[in-house]
Design an enzyme around this catalytic site. Structure first.
Site, PDB file in Angstrom:
ATOM      1  N   ALA A  90       0.847  -1.204   0.000  1.00 50.32           N
ATOM      2  CA  ALA A  90       0.000   0.000   0.000  1.00 50.32           C
ATOM      3  C   ALA A  90       0.881   1.251   0.000  1.00 50.32           C
ATOM      4  O   ALA A  90       1.753   1.397  -0.852  1.00 50.32           O
ATOM      5  CB  ALA A  90      -0.979  -0.037   1.158  1.00 50.32           C
ATOM      6  N   SER A  91       0.717   2.137   0.981  1.00 46.97           N
ATOM      7  CA  SER A  91       1.444   3.411   0.952  1.00 46.97           C
ATOM      8  C   SER A  91       2.933   3.277   1.229  1.00 46.97           C
ATOM      9  O   SER A  91       3.667   4.259   1.064  1.00 46.97           O
ATOM     10  CB  SER A  91       0.817   4.398   1.931  1.00 46.97           C
ATOM     11  OG  SER A  91      -0.369   4.924   1.379  1.00 46.97           O
ATOM     12  N   MET A  92       3.394   2.118   1.620  1.00 47.64           N
ATOM     13  CA  MET A  92       4.830   1.922   1.696  1.00 47.64           C
ATOM     14  C   MET A  92       5.446   1.782   0.304  1.00 47.64           C
ATOM     15  O   MET A  92       6.654   1.647   0.156  1.00 47.64           O
ATOM     16  CB  MET A  92       5.177   0.726   2.586  1.00 47.64           C
ATOM     17  CG  MET A  92       5.179   1.120   4.063  1.00 47.64           C
ATOM     18  SD  MET A  92       5.450  -0.221   5.249  1.00 47.64           S
ATOM     19  CE  MET A  92       7.045  -0.865   4.752  1.00 47.64           C
ATOM     20  N   TYR A 197      -2.254  14.720   2.799  1.00 45.05           N
ATOM     21  CA  TYR A 197      -1.948  13.398   2.260  1.00 45.05           C
ATOM     22  C   TYR A 197      -2.859  13.143   1.075  1.00 45.05           C
ATOM     23  O   TYR A 197      -4.066  13.413   1.145  1.00 45.05           O
ATOM     24  CB  TYR A 197      -2.168  12.363   3.350  1.00 45.05           C
ATOM     25  CG  TYR A 197      -1.564  11.030   3.070  1.00 45.05           C
ATOM     26  CD1 TYR A 197      -0.245  10.901   2.643  1.00 45.05           C
ATOM     27  CD2 TYR A 197      -2.301   9.870   3.243  1.00 45.05           C
ATOM     28  CE1 TYR A 197       0.306   9.668   2.402  1.00 45.05           C
ATOM     29  CE2 TYR A 197      -1.761   8.632   3.012  1.00 45.05           C
ATOM     30  CZ  TYR A 197      -0.453   8.532   2.582  1.00 45.05           C
ATOM     31  OH  TYR A 197       0.100   7.301   2.331  1.00 45.05           O
TER      32      TYR A 197
END
Length: 407
Positions: A90-92, A197
């Site tokens: 995901a956002s990693m 974000y």
């Protein structure tokens, strides 16, 4: 420990860790028991049903001190977690795509101050009053472009009405089509004046494609994962048998994530499609579309910690973990933190209630993953779980940080 979910929502994608203790054990003493302390934290979380499984890789000064798998990769099928299990990041994914853009800048292929329209002529979102706006590559990297995410907007908000994907579902459209839809939505604020974000790294991924002259997966492989030997980190998982099954736990009872599933928020909710990870037809989301292993992520963190590892210039690697906002408030990140490139940067450990040193870089992914890299202490820590939201925020990350620092 304080952790904020996106605007009153469940999720932060940003990480809060650890209660600050008044005293810290010397590094040698703390290191001696690190693996045992981490193991106790993760084993307890598994036993209590807060997470289903996890892989943790942690080290100091280049020496791996903990590399261990816990619990189940697939509870229903009886498949145990392995250290080489693949996880949806995901956002990693964002630090990888950010690093690819920075590598292109190091090579002179683009400038961080380029207007995005140099690379994407169609990407011309306007201000709320309809006036034109100029968005730069740097503003994409730092989430100061004025963009947002659909899950933090109202269910009937402009992003939802435009059919914009947040990059975790399978909307059946191309990256360019999604960004064209996004460009038709007014910005939340004038670029460079605030922080939110957002889908900025999806836009950055399209810029990387144009600047590199390659599809985004190939560009990331050429500039980031390839040079670092990260063979298992990709946009499309080839070996589905190695991919951890996703689970949900938080306000809801622990359960295997459905496909699709919507995680409720105060806004439109987070729309998941776990099958996206193996779908070659899904567009490559720079902000949330990659999968990989803990070993690969540790290699990436170590490259950044050590000065770029041949991926970036030393000064560029250090810039990733340095305040890039110049005092601009970061309302959605835990107190005591600002933003660098690709992740949050700790500026006030006491205020953040985190036991690390100023300059610690951290981020996480909504499927239940997080990392932190404390250059001053020589630490790189990757924690990949298959359970949202417990693996991302709340007591578990705080306990992991306490275990790492020996508190």
């Amino acid at each position: 420990m304080t952790s904020r979910l996106f605007r009153n929502a469940v999720l932060v994608f940003l990480l809060a860790f650890a209660l600050l203790a008044p005293l810290r054990a010397p590094a040698g003493q703390a290191d001696a028991g690190m693996a045992g302390r981490i193991g106790a934290v993760v084993s307890r979380a598994v036993a209590e049903g807060r997470i289903v499984g996890a892989v943790v890789v942690a080290g100091r000064d280049g020496k791996v001190l903990c590399r261990e798998a816990f619990g189940m990769a697939d509870r229903e099928a009886g498949v145990p977690m392995r250290v080489d299990t693949l996880f949806r990041l995901a956002s990693m994914s964002k630090p990888f795509v950010s690093a690819a853009a920075l590598a292109l800048a190091d090579a002179g292929a683009l400038s961080l101050d380029d207007p995005v329209t140099r690379w994407l002529p169609y990407f011309t979102p306007r201000l709320p009053d309809g006036a034109p706006a100029v968005v730069t590559v740097r503003q994409l990297l730092t989430h100061t472009a004025g963009l947002s995410y659909g899950f933090s907007d109202p269910p009937d908000g402009a992003l939802a009405r435009a059919g914009v994907s947040d990059g975790l579902d399978r909307p059946g459209i191309s990256l360019e089509e999604n960004l064209r839809r996004l460009a038709g939505v007014p910005l939340a604020f004038a670029p460079g004046t605030s922080w939110r974000y957002s889908l900025a790294i999806d836009v950055l991924g399209a810029v990387v494609e144009k600047a590199a002259g390659l599809p985004l997966p190939e560009a990331v492989a050429r500039f980031v994962t390839g040079p670092l030997g990260m063979r298992d980190t990709t946009f499309v998982v080839a070996d589905a048998a190695r991919l951890a099954a996703p689970y949900v736990h938080g306000k809801q009872p622990l359960h295997r994530m459905a496909d699709p599933e919507v995680l409720p928020t105060s806004g439109a909710g987070i729309r998941f499609s776990p099958a996206r990870a193996t779908d070659a037809a899904a567009y490559p989301s720079g902000g949330g579309g990659m999968s990989g292993t803990a070993d690969d992520y540790y290699a990436f963190l170590e490259a950044v910690r050590r000065g770029g590892g041949g991926m970036l210039r030393p000064e560029t690697a250090r810039a990733m973990t340095t305040d890039q906002l110049g005092g601009l408030p970061v309302g959605l990140v835990d107190k005591g933190r600002t933003f660098g490139f690709g992740g949050a940067v700790l500026v006030d450990p006491a205020q953040a209630e985190f036991p690390g040193r100023a300059g610690t870089w951290n981020w996480g992914g909504v499927y239940g993953t997080h990392f932190f890299m404390d250059r001053a202490s020589g630490l790189s820590v990757v924690v990949l779980t298959n359970t949202t939201t417990d693996g991302l925020s709340g007591a578990f990350p705080a306990q992991i940080a306490q275990a790492v620092y020996g508190e």
